[in-house]
Design an enzyme around this catalytic site. Structure first.
Site, short mmCIF file in Angstrom:
data_model
loop_
_atom_site.label_atom_id
_atom_site.label_comp_id
_atom_site.label_asym_id
_atom_site.label_seq_id
_atom_site.Cartn_x
_atom_site.Cartn_y
_atom_site.Cartn_z
N GLU A 224 20.44 -63.60 43.77
CA GLU A 224 21.61 -62.74 43.85
C GLU A 224 22.06 -62.32 42.46
O GLU A 224 22.57 -61.21 42.27
CB GLU A 224 22.75 -63.48 44.57
CG GLU A 224 24.03 -62.66 44.71
CD GLU A 224 25.11 -63.38 45.50
OE1 GLU A 224 26.12 -62.74 45.81
OE2 GLU A 224 24.95 -64.58 45.81
N GLU B 217 49.67 -45.45 59.65
CA GLU B 217 48.46 -46.06 60.21
C GLU B 217 48.74 -46.86 61.48
O GLU B 217 47.86 -47.03 62.32
CB GLU B 217 47.81 -47.00 59.18
CG GLU B 217 47.35 -46.31 57.91
CD GLU B 217 48.40 -46.36 56.81
OE1 GLU B 217 49.58 -46.57 57.15
OE2 GLU B 217 48.04 -46.19 55.63
N GLU C 267 36.02 -75.55 55.96
CA GLU C 267 37.47 -75.29 55.93
C GLU C 267 37.93 -74.51 57.15
O GLU C 267 39.11 -74.60 57.55
CB GLU C 267 37.86 -74.55 54.64
CG GLU C 267 37.38 -73.11 54.53
CD GLU C 267 36.02 -72.95 53.87
OE1 GLU C 267 35.74 -71.87 53.34
OE2 GLU C 267 35.24 -73.93 53.90
N THR D 1 67.53 -54.47 58.10
CA THR D 1 67.16 -54.82 59.48
C THR D 1 67.62 -53.75 60.46
O THR D 1 66.88 -53.35 61.37
CB THR D 1 67.76 -56.18 59.85
OG1 THR D 1 67.14 -57.20 59.05
CG2 THR D 1 67.55 -56.49 61.32
N HIS E 139 31.04 -73.36 55.85
CA HIS E 139 32.45 -73.30 55.47
C HIS E 139 33.26 -74.24 56.37
O HIS E 139 33.91 -73.79 57.32
CB HIS E 139 32.98 -71.87 55.58
CG HIS E 139 32.49 -70.95 54.53
ND1 HIS E 139 33.16 -70.75 53.34
CD2 HIS E 139 31.37 -70.19 54.46
CE1 HIS E 139 32.48 -69.89 52.59
NE2 HIS E 139 31.39 -69.54 53.25
N CYS F 250 29.39 -73.41 50.12
CA CYS F 250 28.68 -72.13 50.08
C CYS F 250 28.15 -71.85 48.67
O CYS F 250 27.19 -72.47 48.24
CB CYS F 250 29.60 -71.01 50.59
SG CYS F 250 28.71 -69.47 51.00
#
EC number: 6.3.4.2
Length: 554
Positions: free
Chosen positions: A404, A148, A520, A190, A518, A380
């Site tokens: 919801e 990817e 934070e 590595t 939010h 929230c």
């Protein structure tokens, strides 16, 4: 043309590329450079907004409402630059852009291919996000060897070929595992990782060697010999007890000097000032107080889902030289219990989430905090749980709920937002048939605070701006009824249509505050956030038996 530092990873994922890149960015910023950062993610999703928190972790939201990788949270906590949608790019978004151009006919009938069309679009996104800065760090997600990642690696190879080493630097993060049975570090992984990178045309300029312990000079020389990297550019990055040690550790090994010299930035930099990071380390290692905070969430088995919440709580303690111990609790596990798991905590935080699983546990948590006088901070979904608890158990609204979770609720005190303004001021609309992705109220939104409230006292101003990510909101039909029963609406959107902050009067509860935003996402180790600082202070006061405490600044 902005000099670029490309950060890749090898051997295994989750080595901490984002933290390493952010730490280098913090050093360069501390030397006076204007720095930005960018994340290139190889997944096909257009953004992480609809991805499971168990798989991807937290969805971090920027000022302009972009739903991004949690690494952007690391970036913003380490550097002062505010990032945007441009700074988070996925394979899905790249292909979406290219296909849209093809449909418009922009390619004039050409066969659209990975090279050059996809790689050109990647390079265009890099240029757009990094223009106007002294230096930019670009992290490529995933691990070298992943199929990817190949288009991104090819794109940055092309950038280096065109710009040269003075405008593009390759920094590769790799693992040097410690084998306990042999009692030694092993460099072979590595070596193979760099070999893989070189096979696609990328020669690292710098190696960051992650390990459990410091990599000795003899092993660094060996790595340098087999990877064609200068020995001084083989940097040891061992595990640390405090994250904020990393900038000083990288600076001590001369990483910033290597970057400054190769990218010809010497005329723009001054002496480094890492005192802020040193102070943060000192405050972390030598606290004067200690509290335990329960975080009652839905995804606590994967704590990266609440990465910014955990960091913001620690920042709140850092500003008061207070160690914050986090007790992670699954909301669903509290349902049907006597809530004994919350008996020994100094404060309770209920963070965001989606869906009905665990919601009743959050409502019970709010009820426990309200009745037992434990400092409560709802964020929230945590605010919505607090409103539902108050409606059911104080106002007496039978069956009160969020639509919801129960569309047939007789008292839907939380409902779907059908119209709102975006961070740019545009009007957005949605209904319950709209797509889930990209249809929430997102980004930085201003709100007006009510005089005399706890929120107004903590923020110290009338109008504040916070980042949002939600599609359900306080139902205004119930605003007057809940206010008459004692709930304080402490903050509302600037047009007075959306409830942003609720709290309990301080004569009814020592510290009970919940917000729809939010906060934070705006907390950093430099400044903390006023709500988190206030919450930790309230937890300290509860632990001290309600005694008012002298503020201790880190």
């Amino acid at each position: 043309m902005t000099p670029l530092i490309f950060v890749t990873g090898g051997v295994v994922s989750s080595l901490g590329k984002g933290i390493a890149a952010a730490s280098l960015a913090a050093i360069l910023e501390a030397r006076g450079l204007k720095v930005t950062m960018m994340k290139l993610d190889p997944y096909i999703n257009v953004d992480p907004g609809t991805m499971s928190p168990f798989q991807h972790g937290e969805v971090y939201v920027t000022d302009d409402g972009a739903e991004t990788d949690l690494d952007l949270g690391h970036y913003e906590r380490f550097v002062r630059t505010r990032l945007s949608r441009k700074n988070s790019v996925t394979t899905g978004r790249i292909y979406e852009n290219v296909i849209r151009k093809e449909r418009r006919g922009d390619y004039l009938g050409a066969t659209v291919q990975v090279i050059p069309h996809i790689t050109d679009e990647i390079r265009r996104c890099i240029d757009e996000a990094t223009e106007g800065y002294d230096v930019a760090l670009v992290e490529i997600g995933g691990t070298v060897g992943d199929i990817e990642s190949l288009p991104f690696l090819e794109a940055i190879r092309q950038v280096r070929t065109e710009r040269g080493p003075e405008k593009a630097l390759f920094m590769h993060l790799t693992l040097v595992p410690y084998i306990g049975a042999a009692g030694e570090l092993k460099t072979k992984p590595t070596q193979h990782s760099v070999k893989e990178l070189r096979s696609i045309g990328i020669q690292p300029d710098v190696l960051l060697c992650r390990s459990e312990q410091a990599v000795p000079d003899s092993e660094r020389r060996k790595i340098a010999q087999f990877t064609n990297v200068s020995e001084r550019a083989v940097i040891s990055v061992p595990d640390v007890d405090v994250l904020y040690r990393i900038p000083s550790g990288l600076h001590a090994q001369g990483l910033d000097e290597i970057v400054v010299n190769q990218l010809k930035l010497a005329d723009k930099v001054g002496p480094v000032d890492l005192s802020m990071w040193e102070d943060a380390v000192d405050a972390t290692l030598h606290p004067l107080d200690e509290v335990t905070i329960a975080v009652v969430g839905k995804y606590v088995d994967h704590q990266d889902a609440y990465k910014s919440v955990g960091e913001a709580l620690k920042h709140g303690g850092l500003r008061q030289r207070t160690k914050v111990n986090l007790k992670w609790l699954e909301a669903q596990d509290l349902e049907g219990t006597d809530m004994a798991a919350l008996a020994d905590v100094d404060g309770i935080l209920v963070p965001g989430g989606f869906g009905d699983r665990g919601f009743e546990g959050k409502v019970l948590t709010s009820k426990f905090a309200r009745e037992q006088q434990v400092p409560y901070f709802g964020i929230c979904y945590g605010m919505q749980a607090a409103v539902v608890d108050y409606a059911r158990n104080v106002v007496g609204l039978e069956g009160a709920n969020s639509t919801e979770n129960d569309r047939q609720s007789p008292n839907p005190v939380i409902g779907l937002i059908t119209e709102w303004r975006t961070a740019t001021g545009d009007v957005e609309k949605r209904d319950d048939k709209s797509d889930l992705g990209g249809t929430m109220r997102l980004g930085l939104q201003e709100q007006r605070l009510k005089p005399g409230t706890l929120a107004r006292e903590l923020y110290g101003k009338d109008v504040v701006a916070e980042r949002h990510r939600h599609r359900y909101e306080f139902n205004n039909r119930y605003r007057t009824q809940l206010e008459d029963a004692g709930l304080v609406i402490a903050g509302k959107s600037m047009d007075d249509t959306l409830v942003e902050v609720v709290e309990l009067p301080r004569d009814a509860h020592p510290w009970f505050l919940a917000c729809q935003a939010h906060p934070e996402f705006l907390s950093t180790p430099r400044d903390g956030h006023p709500l988190f600082i206030g919450f930790i202070r309230a937890a300290r006061e509860r632990k001290a038996g309600g005694k008012l405490l002298q503020e201790v600044r880190a």
